[in-house]
Structures are given as structure tokens and as C-alpha cells.
Design a protein around this motif. Structure first.
Motif, PDB file in Angstrom:
ATOM      1  N   TYR A  99       0.826  -1.210   0.000  1.00 32.43           N
ATOM      2  CA  TYR A  99       0.000   0.000   0.000  1.00 32.43           C
ATOM      3  C   TYR A  99       0.859   1.260   0.000  1.00 32.43           C
ATOM      4  O   TYR A  99       0.556   2.220  -0.716  1.00 32.43           O
ATOM      5  N   GLU A 100       1.933   1.265   0.778  1.00 34.22           N
ATOM      6  CA  GLU A 100       2.782   2.454   0.853  1.00 34.22           C
ATOM      7  C   GLU A 100       3.360   2.820  -0.509  1.00 34.22           C
ATOM      8  O   GLU A 100       3.585   3.993  -0.788  1.00 34.22           O
ATOM      9  N   GLU A 101       3.572   1.832  -1.349  1.00 34.53           N
ATOM     10  CA  GLU A 101       4.105   2.086  -2.689  1.00 34.53           C
ATOM     11  C   GLU A 101       3.022   2.578  -3.645  1.00 34.53           C
ATOM     12  O   GLU A 101       3.255   3.437  -4.481  1.00 34.53           O
ATOM     13  N   ARG A 102       1.809   2.045  -3.521  1.00 27.08           N
ATOM     14  CA  ARG A 102       0.760   2.360  -4.500  1.00 27.08           C
ATOM     15  C   ARG A 102      -0.225   3.445  -4.062  1.00 27.08           C
ATOM     16  O   ARG A 102      -1.004   3.930  -4.868  1.00 27.08           O
ATOM     17  N   LYS A 103      -0.150   3.869  -2.826  1.00 25.66           N
ATOM     18  CA  LYS A 103      -1.166   4.804  -2.309  1.00 25.66           C
ATOM     19  C   LYS A 103      -1.201   6.138  -3.046  1.00 25.66           C
ATOM     20  O   LYS A 103      -2.246   6.782  -3.100  1.00 25.66           O
ATOM     21  N   ASP A 104      -0.107   6.550  -3.620  1.00 29.17           N
ATOM     22  CA  ASP A 104      -0.065   7.843  -4.310  1.00 29.17           C
ATOM     23  C   ASP A 104      -0.118   7.721  -5.824  1.00 29.17           C
ATOM     24  O   ASP A 104       0.060   8.708  -6.532  1.00 29.17           O
ATOM     25  N   TRP A 105      -0.381   6.524  -6.328  1.00 28.27           N
ATOM     26  CA  TRP A 105      -0.493   6.358  -7.775  1.00 28.27           C
ATOM     27  C   TRP A 105      -1.681   7.163  -8.288  1.00 28.27           C
ATOM     28  O   TRP A 105      -2.784   7.065  -7.780  1.00 28.27           O
ATOM     29  N   GLU A 106      -1.463   7.951  -9.295  1.00 24.77           N
ATOM     30  CA  GLU A 106      -2.533   8.718  -9.928  1.00 24.77           C
ATOM     31  C   GLU A 106      -3.319   7.848 -10.906  1.00 24.77           C
ATOM     32  O   GLU A 106      -4.489   8.074 -11.146  1.00 24.77           O
ATOM     33  N   CYS A 107      -2.624   6.865 -11.474  1.00 23.73           N
ATOM     34  CA  CYS A 107      -3.215   6.046 -12.523  1.00 23.73           C
ATOM     35  C   CYS A 107      -2.620   4.639 -12.430  1.00 23.73           C
ATOM     36  O   CYS A 107      -1.432   4.489 -12.143  1.00 23.73           O
ATOM     37  N   PHE A 108      -3.449   3.604 -12.655  1.00 21.81           N
ATOM     38  CA  PHE A 108      -2.944   2.231 -12.680  1.00 21.81           C
ATOM     39  C   PHE A 108      -3.931   1.322 -13.405  1.00 21.81           C
ATOM     40  O   PHE A 108      -5.109   1.630 -13.530  1.00 21.81           O
ATOM     41  N   TRP A 109      -3.414   0.198 -13.886  1.00 23.77           N
ATOM     42  CA  TRP A 109      -4.241  -0.843 -14.487  1.00 23.77           C
ATOM     43  C   TRP A 109      -4.635  -1.810 -13.388  1.00 23.77           C
ATOM     44  O   TRP A 109      -3.814  -2.187 -12.557  1.00 23.77           O
ATOM     45  N   CYS A 110      -5.875  -2.240 -13.388  1.00 21.61           N
ATOM     46  CA  CYS A 110      -6.382  -3.238 -12.440  1.00 21.61           C
ATOM     47  C   CYS A 110      -6.843  -4.444 -13.270  1.00 21.61           C
ATOM     48  O   CYS A 110      -7.734  -4.301 -14.114  1.00 21.61           O
ATOM     49  N   ILE A 111      -6.226  -5.593 -13.019  1.00 24.45           N
ATOM     50  CA  ILE A 111      -6.443  -6.752 -13.882  1.00 24.45           C
ATOM     51  C   ILE A 111      -6.849  -7.990 -13.090  1.00 24.45           C
ATOM     52  O   ILE A 111      -6.267  -8.297 -12.053  1.00 24.45           O
ATOM     53  N   ASP A 112      -7.843  -8.685 -13.604  1.00 27.04           N
ATOM     54  CA  ASP A 112      -8.141 -10.055 -13.192  1.00 27.04           C
ATOM     55  C   ASP A 112      -8.151 -10.838 -14.502  1.00 27.04           C
ATOM     56  O   ASP A 112      -9.118 -10.784 -15.260  1.00 27.04           O
ATOM     57  N   PRO A 113      -7.057 -11.527 -14.812  1.00 27.61           N
ATOM     58  CA  PRO A 113      -6.917 -12.125 -16.128  1.00 27.61           C
ATOM     59  C   PRO A 113      -7.900 -13.251 -16.443  1.00 27.61           C
ATOM     60  O   PRO A 113      -8.160 -13.536 -17.608  1.00 27.61           O
ATOM     61  N   LEU A 114      -8.435 -13.865 -15.416  1.00 28.42           N
ATOM     62  CA  LEU A 114      -9.428 -14.921 -15.639  1.00 28.42           C
ATOM     63  C   LEU A 114     -10.346 -14.962 -14.419  1.00 28.42           C
ATOM     64  O   LEU A 114     -10.080 -15.643 -13.445  1.00 28.42           O
ATOM     65  N   ASP A 115     -11.413 -14.167 -14.481  1.00 27.00           N
ATOM     66  CA  ASP A 115     -12.379 -14.102 -13.383  1.00 27.00           C
ATOM     67  C   ASP A 115     -13.420 -15.191 -13.617  1.00 27.00           C
ATOM     68  O   ASP A 115     -14.129 -15.174 -14.617  1.00 27.00           O
ATOM     69  N   GLY A 116     -13.470 -16.139 -12.717  1.00 23.48           N
ATOM     70  CA  GLY A 116     -14.360 -17.280 -12.885  1.00 23.48           C
ATOM     71  C   GLY A 116     -13.586 -18.511 -13.322  1.00 23.48           C
ATOM     72  O   GLY A 116     -13.975 -19.203 -14.261  1.00 23.48           O
ATOM     73  N   THR A 117     -12.466 -18.769 -12.651  1.00 20.44           N
ATOM     74  CA  THR A 117     -11.624 -19.900 -13.037  1.00 20.44           C
ATOM     75  C   THR A 117     -12.372 -21.224 -12.958  1.00 20.44           C
ATOM     76  O   THR A 117     -12.235 -22.071 -13.842  1.00 20.44           O
ATOM     77  N   LYS A 118     -13.194 -21.394 -11.937  1.00 21.19           N
ATOM     78  CA  LYS A 118     -13.965 -22.650 -11.828  1.00 21.19           C
ATOM     79  C   LYS A 118     -14.866 -22.819 -13.045  1.00 21.19           C
ATOM     80  O   LYS A 118     -14.985 -23.919 -13.597  1.00 21.19           O
ATOM     81  N   GLU A 119     -15.484 -21.733 -13.479  1.00 25.66           N
ATOM     82  CA  GLU A 119     -16.353 -21.788 -14.647  1.00 25.66           C
ATOM     83  C   GLU A 119     -15.540 -22.061 -15.913  1.00 25.66           C
ATOM     84  O   GLU A 119     -15.967 -22.793 -16.798  1.00 25.66           O
ATOM     85  N   PHE A 120     -14.351 -21.481 -15.987  1.00 32.55           N
ATOM     86  CA  PHE A 120     -13.458 -21.735 -17.118  1.00 32.55           C
ATOM     87  C   PHE A 120     -13.092 -23.218 -17.169  1.00 32.55           C
ATOM     88  O   PHE A 120     -13.132 -23.841 -18.230  1.00 32.55           O
ATOM     89  N   ILE A 121     -12.746 -23.769 -16.019  1.00 31.51           N
ATOM     90  CA  ILE A 121     -12.398 -25.193 -15.940  1.00 31.51           C
ATOM     91  C   ILE A 121     -13.575 -26.057 -16.392  1.00 31.51           C
ATOM     92  O   ILE A 121     -13.401 -27.045 -17.101  1.00 31.51           O
ATOM     93  N   ASN A 122     -14.787 -25.666 -15.990  1.00 26.13           N
ATOM     94  CA  ASN A 122     -15.989 -26.420 -16.361  1.00 26.13           C
ATOM     95  C   ASN A 122     -16.464 -26.124 -17.781  1.00 26.13           C
ATOM     96  O   ASN A 122     -17.439 -26.724 -18.243  1.00 26.13           O
TER      97      ASN A 122
END
Length: 85
Positions: free
Chosen positions: A44-67
Motif C-alpha cells: 500500500y505504501e508504494e501504491r497509495k499515491d499512484w494517480e493512474c494504474f491498471w487493475c487486472i483479473d486475467p481470468l475471473d471465474g476460473t472454476k467456470e473456465f475449468i468447467n
């Protein structure tokens, strides 16, 4: 299918998607930091002052992907001043 800290599965697909997405974003936007579910947590101490950043979840729903039921998503969001844009 190794489990994540929360017990949900982690697959090669999660890691491969994460690598492709992060490498692509770094190439296109080298100055914008990335927070990803599959990367090491940024303190948090490193990212708390970021003005801009990418937020990624590369595979949301892994169980569903597996199925293979089609109930999963790839999430890539750009945040500025802590709000998605």
C-alpha cells in the motif's frame, strides 16, 4: 490447478493470460503500473499515491473456465485517481 490463498483454483490459463496482458500493457503503457490478481501484491505504501494504474483479473471465474460453461471474464480496467475510467 493449484489453489490460490483463498482456496480458489489457479490454472496455467490464469498465469498465461496474466503474462500476455501484463506484457502487452507494459509495452504500450510503460509508465502506468499494474495491479493484478495473479501478480505479487504491491505494498500500500508504494501504491497509495499512484494517480493512474491498471487493475487486472486475467481470468475471473476460473472454476467456470475449468468447467467450460462460458461463465468467465477477462477484466482489464484503467483507474485514475482511484476511479475506473
Amino acid at each position: 490447478k493449484d489453489p490460490k490463498a483463498d482456496g480458489s483454483p489457479l490454472t496455467e490459463a490464469d498465469l498465461a493470460a496474466n503474462k500476455i496482458i501484463c506484457e502487452g500493457l507494459k509495452k504500450l503503457y510503460p509508465t502506468i503500473p499494474i495491479i493484478s490478481e495473479e501478480n505479487k501484491a504491491v505494498p500500500y505504501e508504494e501504491r497509495k499515491d499512484w494517480e493512474c494504474f491498471w487493475c487486472i483479473d486475467p481470468l475471473d471465474g476460473t472454476k467456470e473456465f475449468i468447467n467450460r460453461n462460458g461463465e468467465f471474464t477477462v477484466n482489464i480496467g484503467l483507474c485514475e485517481k482511484n476511479k475506473p475510467v
